[in-house]
Write a protein that holds these residues in place. Structure first.
Motif, PDB file in Angstrom:
ATOM      1  N   PRO A 117       0.819  -1.226   0.000  1.00  0.00           N
ATOM      2  CA  PRO A 117       0.000   0.000   0.000  1.00  0.00           C
ATOM      3  C   PRO A 117       0.846   1.266   0.000  1.00  0.00           C
ATOM      4  N   GLU A 118       0.320   2.263  -0.676  1.00  0.00           N
ATOM      5  CA  GLU A 118       0.979   3.572  -0.673  1.00  0.00           C
ATOM      6  C   GLU A 118       0.799   4.219   0.699  1.00  0.00           C
ATOM      7  N   PRO A 119       1.790   4.934   1.179  1.00  0.00           N
ATOM      8  CA  PRO A 119       1.622   5.638   2.466  1.00  0.00           C
ATOM      9  C   PRO A 119       0.459   6.620   2.380  1.00  0.00           C
ATOM     10  N   GLY A 120      -0.430   6.569   3.371  1.00  0.00           N
ATOM     11  CA  GLY A 120      -1.591   7.459   3.373  1.00  0.00           C
ATOM     12  C   GLY A 120      -1.228   8.858   3.844  1.00  0.00           C
ATOM     13  N   GLN A 121      -2.083   9.811   3.492  1.00  0.00           N
ATOM     14  CA  GLN A 121      -1.862  11.179   3.961  1.00  0.00           C
ATOM     15  C   GLN A 121      -2.150  11.251   5.455  1.00  0.00           C
ATOM     16  N   SER A 122      -1.257  11.900   6.153  1.00  0.00           N
ATOM     17  CA  SER A 122      -1.433  11.994   7.599  1.00  0.00           C
ATOM     18  C   SER A 122      -2.526  13.002   7.928  1.00  0.00           C
ATOM     19  N   GLY A 123      -3.470  12.580   8.723  1.00  0.00           N
ATOM     20  CA  GLY A 123      -4.544  13.453   9.163  1.00  0.00           C
ATOM     21  C   GLY A 123      -4.460  13.635  10.667  1.00  0.00           C
ATOM     22  N   PRO A 124      -5.480  14.232  11.257  1.00  0.00           N
ATOM     23  CA  PRO A 124      -5.476  14.389  12.714  1.00  0.00           C
ATOM     24  C   PRO A 124      -5.491  13.025  13.396  1.00  0.00           C
ATOM     25  N   GLU A 125      -4.684  12.866  14.416  1.00  0.00           N
ATOM     26  CA  GLU A 125      -4.592  11.582  15.100  1.00  0.00           C
ATOM     27  C   GLU A 125      -5.809  11.398  15.998  1.00  0.00           C
ATOM     28  N   LYS A 126      -6.822  10.778  15.437  1.00  0.00           N
ATOM     29  CA  LYS A 126      -8.061  10.528  16.171  1.00  0.00           C
ATOM     30  C   LYS A 126      -8.195   9.023  16.363  1.00  0.00           C
ATOM     31  N   ASP A 127      -7.947   8.573  17.576  1.00  0.00           N
ATOM     32  CA  ASP A 127      -7.984   7.141  17.836  1.00  0.00           C
ATOM     33  C   ASP A 127      -9.411   6.617  17.756  1.00  0.00           C
ATOM     34  N   PRO A 128      -9.617   5.490  17.090  1.00  0.00           N
ATOM     35  CA  PRO A 128     -10.964   4.916  16.998  1.00  0.00           C
ATOM     36  C   PRO A 128     -11.406   4.329  18.329  1.00  0.00           C
ATOM     37  N   ILE A 129     -12.705   4.346  18.547  1.00  0.00           N
ATOM     38  CA  ILE A 129     -13.278   3.717  19.738  1.00  0.00           C
ATOM     39  C   ILE A 129     -13.547   2.237  19.480  1.00  0.00           C
ATOM     40  N   SER A 130     -13.775   1.889  18.211  1.00  0.00           N
ATOM     41  CA  SER A 130     -14.208   0.543  17.854  1.00  0.00           C
ATOM     42  C   SER A 130     -13.062  -0.442  17.648  1.00  0.00           C
ATOM     43  N   ALA A 131     -11.832   0.018  17.710  1.00  0.00           N
ATOM     44  CA  ALA A 131     -10.671  -0.875  17.596  1.00  0.00           C
ATOM     45  C   ALA A 131      -9.708  -0.545  18.723  1.00  0.00           C
ATOM     46  N   LYS A 132      -9.298  -1.550  19.446  1.00  0.00           N
ATOM     47  CA  LYS A 132      -8.461  -1.329  20.625  1.00  0.00           C
ATOM     48  C   LYS A 132      -7.031  -1.799  20.362  1.00  0.00           C
ATOM     49  N   PRO A 133      -6.043  -0.925  20.534  1.00  0.00           N
ATOM     50  CA  PRO A 133      -4.644  -1.352  20.405  1.00  0.00           C
ATOM     51  C   PRO A 133      -4.207  -2.146  21.620  1.00  0.00           C
ATOM     52  N   ILE A 134      -3.362  -3.121  21.399  1.00  0.00           N
ATOM     53  CA  ILE A 134      -2.850  -3.935  22.504  1.00  0.00           C
ATOM     54  C   ILE A 134      -1.345  -4.092  22.361  1.00  0.00           C
ATOM     55  N   ASP A 135      -0.723  -4.578  23.422  1.00  0.00           N
ATOM     56  CA  ASP A 135       0.706  -4.853  23.357  1.00  0.00           C
ATOM     57  C   ASP A 135       0.987  -5.862  22.247  1.00  0.00           C
ATOM     58  N   PRO A 136       2.148  -5.784  21.616  1.00  0.00           N
ATOM     59  CA  PRO A 136       2.450  -6.672  20.490  1.00  0.00           C
ATOM     60  C   PRO A 136       2.279  -8.152  20.857  1.00  0.00           C
ATOM     61  N   VAL A 137       1.606  -8.882  19.963  1.00  0.00           N
ATOM     62  CA  VAL A 137       1.411 -10.331  20.175  1.00  0.00           C
ATOM     63  C   VAL A 137       2.436 -11.146  19.404  1.00  0.00           C
ATOM     64  N   GLY A 138       3.321 -10.469  18.640  1.00  0.00           N
ATOM     65  CA  GLY A 138       4.316 -11.192  17.862  1.00  0.00           C
ATOM     66  C   GLY A 138       3.673 -11.967  16.728  1.00  0.00           C
ATOM     67  N   ASP A 139       4.103 -13.204  16.552  1.00  0.00           N
ATOM     68  CA  ASP A 139       3.597 -14.033  15.458  1.00  0.00           C
ATOM     69  C   ASP A 139       2.547 -15.038  15.919  1.00  0.00           C
ATOM     70  N   HIS A 140       2.001 -14.845  17.107  1.00  0.00           N
ATOM     71  CA  HIS A 140       0.913 -15.706  17.584  1.00  0.00           C
ATOM     72  C   HIS A 140      -0.342 -14.842  17.635  1.00  0.00           C
ATOM     73  N   TRP A 141      -1.152 -14.919  16.567  1.00  0.00           N
ATOM     74  CA  TRP A 141      -2.221 -13.953  16.352  1.00  0.00           C
ATOM     75  C   TRP A 141      -3.513 -14.357  17.048  1.00  0.00           C
TER      76      TRP A 141
END
Length: 434
Positions: A193-217
């Protein structure tokens, strides 16, 4: 009591892939929305009575799959990571895992138990990793019942596509089995994918970031999750609508009314702060992406308001909010994924209490010898601690008592399930037979 390990036995493993070899050095790069779903897995089990399975040999099934995977060759590849760490699929024709097994019960005996937790024996629970290059994103399991009926279990890595794409995937195999041919072109792998244009950093409510899980998904839950399913007849749904709306003709659809009731029931039993924000996932009728794999479903947040008490809110208000006040967060999710070049780990189902509207799935269009499934069971593996509710159609062709309606699968913390069942009974959603 029959032990689970004796119910399904004589497992045999093999692989099946495209009949035509894919060219070398073909790679597919999942889009940002695909990567947002990479810790989730769809498990679907199709039940067919003996009339549909008569003379259906493993050789015939595999022969159809060789043709089928010529179109879906990407699903037969294996994941790798680029130098930046972004996952991609090497289209190397390693194939889907194929599992054969036998069951000591008849199909009717299996369905009569009404214990959907046993259905985990009929589809693989394998996830991607910890060794990416050895992990198939698609696994198929055929189980032969004592009566001659069969089940077909599909294990589908959600990174490949949403539930609606998965239903088209399995139905296309049925078309080949019925010698109908496929009116489709094979998927063209996506490039980097082409790098997207950077917009305002608005974190989604519907997706939660977590600590890296590595290669065990897989989502690392903090709570033990439980799964419970039940059938709602049309009569029950009509009664629910009448409870909420009275004689008014201005009603929300059954999905929103049902989810409003479940939302309030969960709020009543949840010990921690009640779920004021929920996620609603549904089919996108306006999807522009015509690829035969990929995640296109609408993902909306619905906020009940910080000062509102969900337990005390009128069901009409909750239902109307679910229908009309959802905010599509797909763009914010994609931007959050691309902010770290697709390397960070997120999850969607269970980031909030999640309602999944599967009315537009067409799993019951799968046919063998002109017969549709007696029953189709769906669940999702990798749901976060807030839980998920799947609502999908009951087979319209069902002749059992002449009823139809909806089927509901709930994946929620085990500690909540007993009290929640009591709430569902109080509100007429759950009857004794369930």
């Amino acid at each position: 009591m029959v032990l689970e390990e004796t119910l399904v036995h004589d497992l045999r493993l093999s692989s099946v892939g495209p009949g035509q070899a894919t060219e070398s050095d073909v790679f597919h790069y999942p889009a940002a929305m695909d990567l947002a779903m990479k810790l989730h897995y769809l498990r679907v089990v199709f039940f067919f009575h003996s009339e549909a399975a008569q003379d259906l040999t493993i050789m015939k099934i595999k022969d159809a799959m060789f043709t089928w995977f010529n179109y879906y060759f990407i699903t037969c590849g294996r994941f790798r990571r680029s130098d930046s760490g972004r996952p991609f699929i090497k289209c190397n024709d390693c194939g889907a895992r194929f599992i054969e097994a036998n069951c000591s019960k008849t199909l009717d005996e299996w369905l009569a138990t009404k214990d959907c937790s046993l259905n985990k024996l009929l589809s693989s629970n394998q996830v991607i990793g910890p060794e990416l290059s050895f992990s198939p994103p698609v696994l198929l399991q055929i189980v032969k019942f004592k009566c001659g009926g069969i089940s077909l279990g599909l294990s589908w890595a959600h990174i490949l596509g949403d539930i609606f794409i998965a239903s088209e995937f399995i139905n296309s195999w049925g078309q080949i089995m019925n010698n109908l041919g496929l009116k489709m072109v094979s998927n063209i792998p996506r490039s980097v994918p082409e790098p997207g244009q950077s917009g305002p950093e608005k974190d989604p409510i519907s997706a939660k970031p977590i600590d890296p899980v590595g290669d065990h998904w897989i989502v690392p839950n903090n709570k033990k999750m439980d799964t419970f399913s039940f059938h709602l007849t049309s009569s029950q749904l009509n009664y629910l609508q009448a409870q909420i709306w009275g004689p008014s003709l201005d009603q929300t659809p059954a999905f929103e009314s049902l989810c409003a009731m479940i939302w309030r029931c969960v709020a009543r039993v949840r010990a921690k702060p009640e779920p004021k924000t929920v996620t609603v996932c549904r089919f996108d009728p306006n999807k522009k992406n015509k690829d035969i794999i990929g995640n296109n479903q609408v993902i909306c947040k619905v906020e009940g308001g910080s000062e509102s008490c969900i337990v005390d809110m009128d069901l009409r208000v909750l239902a109307s909010m679910l229908e009309n006040e959802g905010v599509d967060e797909r763009q914010q999710i994609e931007e959050a994924i691309e902010r770290d070049q697709g390397v960070s780990d997120f999850y969607v189902y269970g980031a909030n209490l999640t309602f999944v509207d599967l009315e537009k799935t067409n799993f019951y269009d799968l046919q063998l010898k002109g017969h549709t499934p007696t029953f189709v069971y769906l669940t999702i593996q990798g749901v976060g601690d807030e839980g998920a509710i799947l609502v999908y159609p009951w087979p319209q062709s069902s002749t059992k008592n002449g009823v139809d309606g909806k089927f509901v699968t709930m994946i929620l913390p085990e500690e909540e399930m007993s009290d929640l069942k009591s709430e569902l009974k109080i509100n007429g959603l759950l009857i004794k037979d369930n």
